[in-house]
Design a protein around this motif. Structure first.
Motif, PDB file in Angstrom:
ATOM      1  N   ILE A  84       0.517  -1.062   0.040  1.00 52.15           N
ATOM      2  CA  ILE A  84       0.039   0.196  -0.061  1.00 52.15           C
ATOM      3  C   ILE A  84       1.035   1.201   0.230  1.00 52.15           C
ATOM      4  O   ILE A  84       0.085   2.598  -0.615  1.00 52.15           O
ATOM      5  CB  ILE A  84      -1.175  -0.626   1.236  1.00 52.15           C
ATOM      6  N   LEU A  85       2.126   0.787  -0.070  1.00 54.13           N
ATOM      7  CA  LEU A  85       2.879   2.628   0.529  1.00 54.13           C
ATOM      8  C   LEU A  85       3.126   3.169  -1.174  1.00 54.13           C
ATOM      9  O   LEU A  85       3.094   3.502  -1.314  1.00 54.13           O
ATOM     10  CB  LEU A  85       4.236   1.986   1.513  1.00 54.13           C
ATOM     11  N   PRO A  86       3.545   2.066  -1.390  1.00 53.33           N
ATOM     12  CA  PRO A  86       4.303   2.492  -3.628  1.00 53.33           C
ATOM     13  C   PRO A  86       3.265   2.727  -3.774  1.00 53.33           C
ATOM     14  O   PRO A  86       2.658   3.974  -4.540  1.00 53.33           O
ATOM     15  CB  PRO A  86       5.113   1.330  -3.915  1.00 53.33           C
ATOM     16  N   ILE A  87       1.527   2.083  -3.742  1.00 52.34           N
ATOM     17  CA  ILE A  87       0.182   2.498  -4.000  1.00 52.34           C
ATOM     18  C   ILE A  87      -0.029   3.919  -4.216  1.00 52.34           C
ATOM     19  O   ILE A  87      -0.941   4.502  -4.786  1.00 52.34           O
ATOM     20  CB  ILE A  87      -0.475   0.728  -4.028  1.00 52.34           C
ATOM     21  N   GLY A  88       0.026   3.693  -2.642  1.00 48.08           N
ATOM     22  CA  GLY A  88      -0.128   4.716  -1.696  1.00 48.08           C
ATOM     23  C   GLY A  88      -0.182   6.070  -3.008  1.00 48.08           C
ATOM     24  O   GLY A  88      -0.080   7.453  -2.797  1.00 48.08           O
ATOM     25  N   ARG A  89       1.386   5.956  -3.118  1.00 49.26           N
ATOM     26  CA  ARG A  89       2.322   7.312  -3.712  1.00 49.26           C
ATOM     27  C   ARG A  89       1.512   7.496  -4.564  1.00 49.26           C
ATOM     28  O   ARG A  89       1.858   9.200  -5.227  1.00 49.26           O
ATOM     29  CB  ARG A  89       3.287   6.780  -3.195  1.00 49.26           C
ATOM     30  N   TRP A  90       1.335   6.413  -5.485  1.00 49.30           N
ATOM     31  CA  TRP A  90       1.423   7.022  -6.883  1.00 49.30           C
ATOM     32  C   TRP A  90       0.260   6.835  -6.513  1.00 49.30           C
ATOM     33  O   TRP A  90      -0.359   8.353  -7.721  1.00 49.30           O
ATOM     34  CB  TRP A  90       0.929   4.928  -7.742  1.00 49.30           C
ATOM     35  N   VAL A  91      -0.672   6.602  -6.082  1.00 44.33           N
ATOM     36  CA  VAL A  91      -2.409   7.399  -6.213  1.00 44.33           C
ATOM     37  C   VAL A  91      -1.907   9.169  -5.892  1.00 44.33           C
ATOM     38  O   VAL A  91      -2.795  10.150  -6.100  1.00 44.33           O
ATOM     39  CB  VAL A  91      -2.885   6.530  -5.155  1.00 44.33           C
ATOM     40  N   LEU A  92      -1.526   8.982  -4.575  1.00 45.96           N
ATOM     41  CA  LEU A  92      -1.677  10.851  -4.268  1.00 45.96           C
ATOM     42  C   LEU A  92      -0.624  11.099  -5.184  1.00 45.96           C
ATOM     43  O   LEU A  92      -1.902  12.417  -5.690  1.00 45.96           O
ATOM     44  CB  LEU A  92      -0.697  11.325  -3.584  1.00 45.96           C
ATOM     45  N   GLY A  93      -0.009  11.249  -6.150  1.00 43.86           N
ATOM     46  CA  GLY A  93       0.943  10.933  -6.592  1.00 43.86           C
ATOM     47  C   GLY A  93      -0.348  11.772  -8.389  1.00 43.86           C
ATOM     48  O   GLY A  93      -0.026  13.065  -9.009  1.00 43.86           O
ATOM     49  N   GLU A  94      -0.580  11.798  -8.666  1.00 43.33           N
ATOM     50  CA  GLU A  94      -1.189  11.143  -9.747  1.00 43.33           C
ATOM     51  C   GLU A  94      -2.598  12.208  -9.741  1.00 43.33           C
ATOM     52  O   GLU A  94      -2.855  12.579 -10.145  1.00 43.33           O
ATOM     53  CB  GLU A  94      -2.311   9.345 -10.030  1.00 43.33           C
ATOM     54  N   ALA A  95      -3.714  12.371  -8.146  1.00 45.21           N
ATOM     55  CA  ALA A  95      -4.548  12.295  -7.613  1.00 45.21           C
ATOM     56  C   ALA A  95      -3.993  13.733  -7.737  1.00 45.21           C
ATOM     57  O   ALA A  95      -4.950  15.028  -8.164  1.00 45.21           O
ATOM     58  CB  ALA A  95      -5.335  12.470  -6.756  1.00 45.21           C
ATOM     59  N   CYS A  96      -2.938  13.905  -7.323  1.00 47.24           N
ATOM     60  CA  CYS A  96      -2.561  15.935  -7.824  1.00 47.24           C
ATOM     61  C   CYS A  96      -2.130  16.560  -9.121  1.00 47.24           C
ATOM     62  O   CYS A  96      -2.488  17.666  -9.593  1.00 47.24           O
ATOM     63  CB  CYS A  96      -1.355  16.095  -6.535  1.00 47.24           C
ATOM     64  N   LYS A  97      -0.983  16.029  -9.675  1.00 48.28           N
ATOM     65  CA  LYS A  97      -1.511  15.832 -11.014  1.00 48.28           C
ATOM     66  C   LYS A  97      -2.726  16.080 -11.831  1.00 48.28           C
ATOM     67  O   LYS A  97      -2.700  17.365 -12.330  1.00 48.28           O
ATOM     68  CB  LYS A  97      -0.114  14.972 -12.237  1.00 48.28           C
ATOM     69  N   GLN A  98      -3.598  15.546 -11.618  1.00 48.84           N
ATOM     70  CA  GLN A  98      -4.797  15.726 -12.602  1.00 48.84           C
ATOM     71  C   GLN A  98      -5.537  16.703 -11.953  1.00 48.84           C
ATOM     72  O   GLN A  98      -6.247  17.257 -12.446  1.00 48.84           O
ATOM     73  CB  GLN A  98      -6.361  14.554 -11.736  1.00 48.84           C
ATOM     74  N   ALA A  99      -5.641  17.085 -10.876  1.00 48.15           N
ATOM     75  CA  ALA A  99      -6.450  17.843 -10.684  1.00 48.15           C
ATOM     76  C   ALA A  99      -5.412  19.098 -10.399  1.00 48.15           C
ATOM     77  O   ALA A  99      -6.256  20.116 -10.893  1.00 48.15           O
ATOM     78  CB  ALA A  99      -6.604  18.253  -8.420  1.00 48.15           C
ATOM     79  N   LYS A 100      -4.403  19.190 -10.807  1.00 51.70           N
ATOM     80  CA  LYS A 100      -3.502  20.271 -11.043  1.00 51.70           C
ATOM     81  C   LYS A 100      -3.483  20.537 -12.578  1.00 51.70           C
ATOM     82  O   LYS A 100      -3.975  21.603 -12.888  1.00 51.70           O
ATOM     83  CB  LYS A 100      -2.237  20.241 -11.271  1.00 51.70           C
ATOM     84  N   ARG A 101      -4.175  19.533 -13.424  1.00 51.16           N
ATOM     85  CA  ARG A 101      -4.500  20.046 -14.787  1.00 51.16           C
ATOM     86  C   ARG A 101      -6.044  20.381 -15.175  1.00 51.16           C
ATOM     87  O   ARG A 101      -5.780  21.472 -15.850  1.00 51.16           O
ATOM     88  CB  ARG A 101      -4.488  18.111 -15.547  1.00 51.16           C
ATOM     89  N   TRP A 102      -6.429  20.129 -13.938  1.00 51.21           N
ATOM     90  CA  TRP A 102      -8.003  20.546 -14.173  1.00 51.21           C
ATOM     91  C   TRP A 102      -8.282  22.460 -13.613  1.00 51.21           C
ATOM     92  O   TRP A 102      -8.395  23.078 -14.587  1.00 51.21           O
ATOM     93  CB  TRP A 102      -8.905  19.614 -13.211  1.00 51.21           C
ATOM     94  N   LEU A 103      -7.015  22.208 -12.848  1.00 50.41           N
ATOM     95  CA  LEU A 103      -7.170  23.740 -12.175  1.00 50.41           C
ATOM     96  C   LEU A 103      -6.529  25.044 -13.284  1.00 50.41           C
ATOM     97  O   LEU A 103      -7.137  25.662 -14.187  1.00 50.41           O
ATOM     98  CB  LEU A 103      -6.226  24.170 -10.682  1.00 50.41           C
ATOM     99  N   ASP A 104      -5.270  24.308 -14.233  1.00 46.57           N
ATOM    100  CA  ASP A 104      -4.962  25.006 -14.930  1.00 46.57           C
ATOM    101  C   ASP A 104      -5.862  25.037 -16.646  1.00 46.57           C
ATOM    102  O   ASP A 104      -5.573  26.298 -17.244  1.00 46.57           O
ATOM    103  CB  ASP A 104      -3.585  23.893 -16.010  1.00 46.57           C
ATOM    104  N   LEU A 105      -6.779  24.218 -16.258  1.00 47.68           N
ATOM    105  CA  LEU A 105      -7.973  24.046 -17.903  1.00 47.68           C
ATOM    106  C   LEU A 105      -8.998  25.406 -17.338  1.00 47.68           C
ATOM    107  O   LEU A 105     -10.316  25.625 -17.838  1.00 47.68           O
ATOM    108  CB  LEU A 105      -8.449  23.004 -18.154  1.00 47.68           C
ATOM    109  N   GLY A 106      -9.419  25.959 -15.738  1.00 51.43           N
ATOM    110  CA  GLY A 106      -9.915  26.744 -15.542  1.00 51.43           C
ATOM    111  C   GLY A 106     -11.256  26.287 -14.861  1.00 51.43           C
ATOM    112  O   GLY A 106     -12.231  26.530 -14.932  1.00 51.43           O
ATOM    113  N   LEU A 107     -10.768  25.013 -14.347  1.00 49.62           N
ATOM    114  CA  LEU A 107     -12.448  23.878 -14.402  1.00 49.62           C
ATOM    115  C   LEU A 107     -12.358  23.982 -12.488  1.00 49.62           C
ATOM    116  O   LEU A 107     -11.259  23.862 -12.038  1.00 49.62           O
ATOM    117  CB  LEU A 107     -12.223  22.794 -14.599  1.00 49.62           C
TER     118      LEU A 107
END
Length: 267
Positions: free
Chosen positions: A71-94
């Motif tokens: 769960i440690l490496p998986i959890g790190r991947w989840v956190l990183g991917e979720a933050c990257k996706q949220a930043k993409r949406w913010l950059d699109l003005g969503l």
């Protein structure tokens, strides 16, 4: 017992190669403000598409991941991917609001947990206020002193904290004022009892009232009917999450939902 052991070994072996083979993905479920009807954020939910088994239910692999430490490496991947996706949406003005990520007890106990979260926020460029970390009551109370320090350190950079499945753990209310908690999430079992239980919605009402008195945001999970929405609105529940508004969906579909909005609430 032999069948159970073989199953666990198969799942563990497959999990160990799943990250390298990019078999994981995230789906997102909307949270909706019950006054405005607007999407206020999303919960990131892990999905695993196995090349032979197809979509694997989280209940089948999450316990194995936690028991083996994967769960440690998986959890790190989840956190990183979720933050990257949220930043993409913010950059699109969503208007994404905050992205919520579930954190396990094992992750929270790691000495470098705070530094890892900070590093991910720095690497992705996501402001801390757009990240919400969800933990259960039992995880929070397992090591109150340590966890209180961790929560405060991340709270200081704007990260929000939510207590998930509230009411199903210790059910001790005194701790709520001792930790920097922002959100209470009412467990779906209490929401479903709004229409089916002998004392319809008593626990949900109590949690909402307590959250309001403590100036916490209260989110109802598992909302599936408009009758439940009306009950929650009458008692001043802040937000709701459930199939009525959106199933967990891939990132591209969620982006369209952010533009179109969920089903409209009645005035």
């Amino acid at each position: 017992m032999n069948l159970h052991l073989v199953e666990r070994q198969q799942v563990e072996a497959s999990l160990r190669r799943a990250l390298d083979h990019e078999e994981f993905t995230l789906h997102y479920q909307a949270k909706v403000n019950l006054d405005t009807g607007m999407i206020t954020g999303a919960e990131a939910l892990l999905r695993w598409r196995h090349p032979e088994w197809g979509m694997v239910a989280p209940a089948r692999f999450i316990p194995v991941a936690e028991a083996t430490g994967l769960i440690l490496p998986i959890g790190r991947w989840v956190l990183g991917e979720a933050c990257k996706q949220a930043k993409r949406w913010l950059d699109l003005g969503l208007p994404i609001g905050a992205i919520a990520v579930n954190i396990s007890a094992i992750q929270l106990r790691q000495e470098d947990f705070v530094s890892r979260v900070k590093a991910i926020l720095h690497q992705t460029g996501l402001p801390g206020r757009h990240l919400q970390l969800e933990i259960t009551e039992s995880v929070l109370m397992a090591d109150a002193a340590h966890n209180g320090t961790v929560l405060q350190q991340l709270k200081d950079i704007g990260v929000q904290w939510a207590v998930d499945d509230f009411g199903t753990g210790y059910s001790s209310l005194s701790y709520l004022s001792q930790f920097p908690i922002d959100v209470l999430k009412i467990d779906h079992s209490f929401v479903s009892s709004i229409e089916t239980g002998p004392h319809d919605g008593i626990i949900a009402s109590a949690v909402i009232g307590m959250g309001n008195n403590l100036d916490l945001c209260v989110v109802a999970e598992g909302v599936e009917t408009w009758a439940q929405v009306e009950f929650l609105r009458q008692r001043h529940c802040d937000e709701a999450q459930g199939f009525l508004f959106s199933h967990p969906i891939p990132s591209d579909a969620f982006a369209k939902l952010l533009v179109a909005g969920p089903p409209r609430l009645a005035a």
